[in-house]
Design an enzyme around this catalytic site. Structure first.
Site, PDB file in Angstrom:
ATOM      1  N   LYS A  14       6.326 -19.843  39.330  1.00  0.00           N
ATOM      2  CA  LYS A  14       5.394 -20.443  38.225  1.00  0.00           C
ATOM      3  C   LYS A  14       4.189 -20.147  37.979  1.00  0.00           C
ATOM      4  O   LYS A  14       3.793 -20.019  37.041  1.00  0.00           O
ATOM      5  CB  LYS A  14       5.579 -22.295  38.264  1.00  0.00           C
ATOM      6  CG  LYS A  14       7.021 -22.790  38.481  1.00  0.00           C
ATOM      7  CD  LYS A  14       7.052 -24.003  38.523  1.00  0.00           C
ATOM      8  CE  LYS A  14       6.449 -24.773  39.797  1.00  0.00           C
ATOM      9  NZ  LYS A  14       7.046 -24.315  41.099  1.00  0.00           N
ATOM     10  N   ARG A  89       6.405 -33.690  37.561  1.00  0.00           N
ATOM     11  CA  ARG A  89       7.202 -33.619  38.863  1.00  0.00           C
ATOM     12  C   ARG A  89       7.996 -34.588  38.966  1.00  0.00           C
ATOM     13  O   ARG A  89       9.002 -34.774  39.803  1.00  0.00           O
ATOM     14  CB  ARG A  89       6.492 -33.323  39.965  1.00  0.00           C
ATOM     15  CG  ARG A  89       5.585 -32.155  40.007  1.00  0.00           C
ATOM     16  CD  ARG A  89       4.884 -32.212  41.409  1.00  0.00           C
ATOM     17  NE  ARG A  89       4.009 -30.842  41.281  1.00  0.00           N
ATOM     18  CZ  ARG A  89       4.052 -29.828  42.138  1.00  0.00           C
ATOM     19  NH1 ARG A  89       4.807 -29.796  43.242  1.00  0.00           N
ATOM     20  NH2 ARG A  89       3.189 -29.025  42.004  1.00  0.00           N
ATOM     21  N   ARG A 128       4.101 -15.864  51.560  1.00  0.00           N
ATOM     22  CA  ARG A 128       2.835 -16.388  50.793  1.00  0.00           C
ATOM     23  C   ARG A 128       1.781 -17.064  51.900  1.00  0.00           C
ATOM     24  O   ARG A 128       0.505 -16.940  51.870  1.00  0.00           O
ATOM     25  CB  ARG A 128       3.033 -17.440  49.671  1.00  0.00           C
ATOM     26  CG  ARG A 128       1.822 -17.721  49.028  1.00  0.00           C
ATOM     27  CD  ARG A 128       2.286 -18.512  47.804  1.00  0.00           C
ATOM     28  NE  ARG A 128       2.723 -19.804  48.295  1.00  0.00           N
ATOM     29  CZ  ARG A 128       3.053 -20.817  47.416  1.00  0.00           C
ATOM     30  NH1 ARG A 128       3.155 -20.551  46.284  1.00  0.00           N
ATOM     31  NH2 ARG A 128       3.698 -21.922  47.813  1.00  0.00           N
ATOM     32  N   ARG A 134      -2.746 -21.047  52.777  1.00  0.00           N
ATOM     33  CA  ARG A 134      -2.290 -22.432  52.251  1.00  0.00           C
ATOM     34  C   ARG A 134      -1.746 -23.175  53.362  1.00  0.00           C
ATOM     35  O   ARG A 134      -0.770 -22.650  54.107  1.00  0.00           O
ATOM     36  CB  ARG A 134      -1.603 -22.434  51.336  1.00  0.00           C
ATOM     37  CG  ARG A 134      -2.080 -22.221  49.917  1.00  0.00           C
ATOM     38  CD  ARG A 134      -1.245 -22.052  48.696  1.00  0.00           C
ATOM     39  NE  ARG A 134      -0.482 -23.063  48.566  1.00  0.00           N
ATOM     40  CZ  ARG A 134       0.285 -23.400  47.398  1.00  0.00           C
ATOM     41  NH1 ARG A 134       0.174 -22.630  46.354  1.00  0.00           N
ATOM     42  NH2 ARG A 134       1.078 -24.550  47.312  1.00  0.00           N
ATOM     43  N   ARG A 145       9.105 -30.142  51.262  1.00  0.00           N
ATOM     44  CA  ARG A 145       8.621 -30.160  50.057  1.00  0.00           C
ATOM     45  C   ARG A 145      10.117 -29.944  49.145  1.00  0.00           C
ATOM     46  O   ARG A 145      10.077 -30.405  48.055  1.00  0.00           O
ATOM     47  CB  ARG A 145       7.673 -28.845  49.600  1.00  0.00           C
ATOM     48  CG  ARG A 145       6.381 -29.053  50.014  1.00  0.00           C
ATOM     49  CD  ARG A 145       5.452 -27.949  50.145  1.00  0.00           C
ATOM     50  NE  ARG A 145       5.250 -27.389  48.596  1.00  0.00           N
ATOM     51  CZ  ARG A 145       4.704 -26.433  47.980  1.00  0.00           C
ATOM     52  NH1 ARG A 145       4.447 -25.523  49.177  1.00  0.00           N
ATOM     53  NH2 ARG A 145       4.624 -26.168  47.080  1.00  0.00           N
TER      54      ARG A 145
END
Length: 189
Positions: A14, A89, A128, A134, A145
């Protein structure tokens, strides 16, 4: 105005696609992730609360997120439109967005859902995590998640599908290929 929601599970691309879409269509871009990270970096009261929730893999409350979005919509109301990434969300956030937009005499033109198999998403997010630093890109948080996404966010697809403005887009392939698919759908709107 062209008002688009880019939807999809964690790691679907996204953020990457949003950058291309906002530039092509000259849209004000709102990533709840970016907005929340700005708050955390500034160590605001909200930012500290948000950091604790995100580090644990939880979602931030609807009221906090919607109020931050409302402020940014007001600041950009005279533009070409809005591109939302990571918002709404929850079904409640979607309802709150519709209420907010009605107050501004706006509507959502379309919801574009990037469809990517979960095993590929996990692989993307772990990769990532190696380069981004992160804290939320580790296997335990990623699993949590996805549980949060399945329980709270997937129902948002059903919400928009009832209004006939949900468009599922194959999110697998080169960035340019996925972008072309998104643009083809947007150009139909």
């Amino acid at each position: 105005m062209l008002n688009i929601i880019l939807f999809g599970p964690p790691g679907a691309g996204k953020g990457t696609q949003s950058q291309y879409l906002k530039d092509k269509y000259h849209l004000a871009y709102f990533s709840t992730g970016d907005i929340l990270r700005e708050e955390m970096a500034a160590k605001t009261e909200i930012g500290l609360k948000v950091k604790a929730l995100i580090d644990a893999g939880n979602l931030v409350s609807d009221d906090i997120v919607v109020e931050m979005i409302r402020q940014r919509v007001k600041e950009n109301i005279k533009g070409n439109g809005f591109l939302f990434d990571g918002f709404p969300r929850t079904v409640r956030q979607a309802e709150m967005l519709d209420e907010m937009f009605a107050g501004f005499s706006l509507k959502i033109n379309g919801v574009l859902s990037l469809e990517v198999p979960q095993d590929m998403l996990i692989e993307r997010m772990l990769e990532r995590g190696k380069t981004s630093g992160r804290a939320d890109d580790n296997i335990d948080t990623i699993r949590h998640r996805f549980e949060e996404y399945d329980a709270k966010t997937k129902p948002v697809m059903n919400y928009y599908e009832t209004f006939g403005n949900l468009h599922k887009i194959n999110g697998v392939g080169k960035i340019e290929e996925v972008f072309d698919r998104l643009c083809a759908e947007i150009d139909k709107m």
